[in-house]
Design an enzyme around this catalytic site. Structure first.
Site, PDB file in Angstrom:
ATOM      1  N   ASP A 254      15.849 -10.955 -16.816  1.00 52.26           N
ATOM      2  CA  ASP A 254      15.213 -11.629 -16.778  1.00 52.26           C
ATOM      3  C   ASP A 254      14.362 -12.025 -15.698  1.00 52.26           C
ATOM      4  O   ASP A 254      14.093 -12.217 -14.771  1.00 52.26           O
ATOM      5  CB  ASP A 254      15.248 -13.507 -16.686  1.00 52.26           C
ATOM      6  CG  ASP A 254      16.598 -13.443 -17.959  1.00 52.26           C
ATOM      7  OD1 ASP A 254      15.890 -13.469 -19.060  1.00 52.26           O
ATOM      8  OD2 ASP A 254      17.237 -13.677 -18.212  1.00 52.26           O
TER       9      ASP A 254
ATOM     10  N   HIS B  33      26.800 -12.327 -17.571  1.00 57.33           N
ATOM     11  CA  HIS B  33      26.966 -13.313 -16.623  1.00 57.33           C
ATOM     12  C   HIS B  33      28.144 -12.814 -15.550  1.00 57.33           C
ATOM     13  O   HIS B  33      27.812 -13.796 -13.958  1.00 57.33           O
ATOM     14  CB  HIS B  33      26.896 -14.824 -17.707  1.00 57.33           C
ATOM     15  CG  HIS B  33      25.773 -15.300 -18.337  1.00 57.33           C
ATOM     16  ND1 HIS B  33      26.362 -15.293 -19.930  1.00 57.33           N
ATOM     17  CD2 HIS B  33      24.827 -15.577 -17.722  1.00 57.33           C
ATOM     18  CE1 HIS B  33      25.568 -15.542 -20.265  1.00 57.33           C
ATOM     19  NE2 HIS B  33      24.277 -15.956 -18.903  1.00 57.33           N
TER      20      HIS B  33
HETATM   21  O1  PAF Z   1      18.264 -17.457 -17.613  1.00 66.58           O
HETATM   22  C1  PAF Z   1      19.094 -18.746 -17.453  1.00 66.58           C
HETATM   23  O2  PAF Z   1      20.016 -18.820 -18.701  1.00 66.58           O
HETATM   24  C2  PAF Z   1      17.493 -20.067 -16.887  1.00 66.58           C
HETATM   25  O3  PAF Z   1      16.476 -19.475 -17.711  1.00 66.58           O
HETATM   26  C3  PAF Z   1      18.432 -20.983 -16.034  1.00 66.58           C
HETATM   27  C4  PAF Z   1      18.181 -20.043 -14.842  1.00 66.58           C
HETATM   28  C5  PAF Z   1      20.047 -20.980 -15.884  1.00 66.58           C
HETATM   29  C6  PAF Z   1      17.992 -21.916 -16.458  1.00 66.58           C
HETATM   30  O4  PAF Z   1      18.143 -23.248 -17.253  1.00 66.58           O
END
Ligand code: PAF
Length: 281
Positions: A150, A37
């Site tokens: 993802d 992140h």
């Molecule tokens: O990837 C994630 O953490 C979630 O799917 C997101 C994009 C924040 C949506 O809740």
């Protein structure tokens, strides 16, 4: 770092910045932040004047209530990490703030939303689209940053942005990995010591499978990955598909695509992990 909990306060804060022509970058997250992140935040800071990060564990994207309950939540630590990474604004709304009434919208992303995660997590991408469209509307960012772990989520969000004609650029950022190859994920926190030792086999097997392309067929590479992982008692493959990275259509032959991507979901005990790898053919 500015911390806001309501859409109104977020819009007020951003209105001042936008008035001064500041470019707004956005990193949507569900918290339990890790280096992956923070790398999105760094990409965001490098390309925009203001970085907004959201933390919201979105109930509508969990097709399994136990998974929602077990999702790790570390709000104080997240705040400190964002602050030290230089994030300008944290948007941390409540459930009532994001869903004052149930969201009944149903999205259709065609095949992109139906294969792989779409097949095994029914309703998941509909929930992702519900929350991401609300967040995009609230932030009004120039760019939004997502991790390539993802892979399918990025394709779905790009399709949503196209369908809804939203003025935001979607930026895909590379997967961050632990030293042993395990893709960074908030879910890794839920692995027991023994599971954590076995989980890197997922990334290691995907990496090893790179050596077989293009000499072995797509089916042979699929079989190799699935058998190798399933032969480890703690791991159980839910799916492994080799798809065209643009359309997400499964391919049977390397010559069918210029962008083959292997996408996998594996249970490590009760923890569901996903990963992917780009093949060169
Ligand atoms: O990837 C994630 O953490 C979630 O799917 C997101 C994009 C924040 C949506 O809740």
């Amino acid at each position: 770092m500015e911390i806001v909990n309501s859409v109104k306060d977020l819009k007020n804060y951003l209105a001042k910045e936008k008035l001064h022509g500041q470019r707004i970058g956005f990193v949507p997250t569900m918290g339990a932040l890790h280096e992956g992140h923070l790398s999105l935040v760094r990409h965001c800071l490098a390309e925009n004047d203001i970085c907004v990060t959201s933390i919201f564990v979105n109930p509508t994207q969990f097709n399994d209530k136990n998974d929602l309950d077990a999702y790790p939540r570390t709000p104080e630590k997240d705040c400190l990490l964002l602050e030290s990474a230089g994030c300008h604004c944290l948007f941390a709304p409540s459930g009532e703030e994001m869903y004052p009434e149930p969201d009944t919208r149903v999205f259709d992303f065609g095949l992109i939303g139906k294969v792989m995660e779409g097949r095994y997590r029914p309703g998941h991408f509909n929930g992702v689209a519900q929350i991401v469209s609300k967040l995009f509307e609230a932030v009004g960012a120039d760019r939004a940053y997502f991790g390539e772990k993802d892979f399918q989520q990025i394709a779905v969000i790009r399709e949503m942005v196209r369908q809804m004609d939203m003025p935001v650029q979607i930026v895909a950022c590379p997967i961050l990995r632990e030293a042993d190859g395990l893709a960074m994920s908030s879910r890794n926190q839920r692995l027991t010591g023994e599971q954590r030792q076995k989980a890197p086999l997922i990334a290691q097997t995907l990496k090893e499978s790179l050596n077989f392309v293009p000499d072995k067929t797509v089916q042979e590479v699929r079989d190799f990955v699935v058998h190798r992982l399933n032969s480890e008692a703690l791991l159980s493959v839910e799916y492994f598909e080799i798809v065209d990275g643009y359309t997400l259509m499964p391919v049977d032959n390397w010559r069918e695509t210029t962008y083959p991507v292997g996408c996998i979901a594996v249970f490590c005990g009760k923890v569901r992990l996903i990963d992917n790898i780009m093949y060169k053919n």
